[in-house]
Design an enzyme around this catalytic site. Structure first.
Site, PDB file in Angstrom:
ATOM      1  N   HIS A  95      61.828 -85.440  45.104  1.00 24.77           N
ATOM      2  CA  HIS A  95      60.830 -84.365  44.703  1.00 24.77           C
ATOM      3  C   HIS A  95      61.305 -83.086  45.378  1.00 24.77           C
ATOM      4  CE1 HIS A  95      57.140 -83.071  43.578  1.00 24.77           C
ATOM      5  NE2 HIS A  95      56.742 -82.623  44.515  1.00 24.77           N
ATOM      6  N   ASP A 116      62.308 -89.171  41.733  1.00 25.11           N
ATOM      7  CA  ASP A 116      61.094 -88.804  42.576  1.00 25.11           C
ATOM      8  C   ASP A 116      60.502 -89.873  43.228  1.00 25.11           C
ATOM      9  OD1 ASP A 116      58.673 -87.383  43.469  1.00 25.11           O
ATOM     10  OD2 ASP A 116      59.191 -85.819  42.110  1.00 25.11           O
ATOM     11  N   SER A 164      55.543 -78.249  42.746  1.00 26.28           N
ATOM     12  CA  SER A 164      54.741 -79.356  42.864  1.00 26.28           C
ATOM     13  C   SER A 164      53.150 -78.810  42.476  1.00 26.28           C
ATOM     14  CB  SER A 164      54.657 -79.695  44.351  1.00 26.28           C
ATOM     15  OG  SER A 164      54.067 -80.913  44.401  1.00 26.28           O
TER      16      SER A 164
END
Length: 290
Positions: A273, A217, A99
């Site tokens: 995600h 996501d 991330s």
């Protein structure tokens, strides 16, 4: 902040340095259910690997807080110093960022070529920034609500740019001039104001730059940023790929040259995600850590 690093030392000892990582927001370097589990998994799969988890702050609490409230440029400098001072990393290392840690690690590659980063693995990173926080999970949801309001009201003020991590990779396509002028971190590493030839040269030293995009996501907006794409300037609906961007066409960061040399790897994972199976990780990413 979501960082990781694999390293190769001698032929007998492989090394992996893990940098600070918050799984999206609210995580820490050493959470046994997230980064700690990844560290353990890699150690089990690669015999003799050295895994270093770099903490931003004096403890896990500070590390978690620094994923929200700190100066990213100072974080990068701190990490560069820690890497340079670790004798086990002097032969080079592979880096893996989850991330927001992925773009922070790219800054390390561009700014700090010693010790040399060999492969950079970006897992759900936001290389062109974000324009929204559609879902911020975890126990810190009240912090996420506060951050949303702050970003919408003034992401490019000096206060936000120095102290709110998410503001430092906030990319507003409707206010492009404001972004380019006042973004202290992202606009700098993405060569938005001027071309820093050192950044360009250092990034091209990578053997591979691997970018993982999550096809379902619901956290990153727009998801194209995970492959270095983004929204077209001046509107907030249509996106463009890295290859269609000015950054690529003018090769301001060396990505076009890297692409032609086969150094860019675009991988996709079916899932939300940072959601992937151990089998997927082992098949697609583990080879870059050996």
């Amino acid at each position: 902040s979501g960082w990781k690093i694999p390293i190769r030392g001698s032929e007998k000892q492989k090394t992996l340095s893990l940098l600070p990582h918050q799984q999206w927001l609210g995580d820490s370097c050493c959470n046994p259910l997230s980064m700690g589990a990844i560290k353990k998994m890699i150690e089990e799969d690669i015999a003799g690997i050295y895994v270093l988890s770099l903490m931003i702050g004096k403890n896990v609490i500070e590390d978690t807080e620094n994923g929200f409230f700190s100066d990213v440029n100072e974080q990068v400098s701190t990490v560069c110093s820690q890497l340079a001072q670790d004798p086990k990393l002097k032969g080079g290392y592979n880096a893996m960022g989850f991330s927001q840690g992925a773009q922070f690690l790219r800054a390390v590659a561009q700014r700090c070529p010693s010790p040399p980063m060999k492969n950079l693995i970006s897992i759900g990173g936001q290389h062109q920034g974000v324009y929204g926080l559609p879902r911020c999970p975890g126990e810190s949801s009240h912090i996420c609500d506060m951050i949303r309001k702050a970003l919408n009201n003034g992401a490019y003020t000096d206060l936000m740019q120095k102290h709110l991590v998410q503001a430092q990779y906030w990319h507003d396509p409707l206010n492009d001039d404001l972004y380019k002028k006042h973004s202290r971190f992202l606009a700098d590493i993405n060569q938005e104001r001027a071309v820093n030839e050192t950044y360009k040269k250092n990034l091209q030293l990578l053997e591979k730059f691997i970018m993982v995009k999550f096809l379902q996501d619901t956290v990153v907006d727009p998801v194209d940023t995970e492959w270095f794409g983004f929204l077209k300037t001046g509107q907030a609906k249509e996106t463009e790929t890295l290859q269609d961007s000015v950054l690529y066409k003018e090769d301001r960061l060396g990505l076009a040259a890297m692409d032609k040399a086969g150094k860019l790897v675009f991988l996709a994972s079916a899932g939300d995600h940072l959601q992937f199976t151990r089998e997927w990780f082992n098949a697609n990413l583990l080879p870059y850590l050996r």
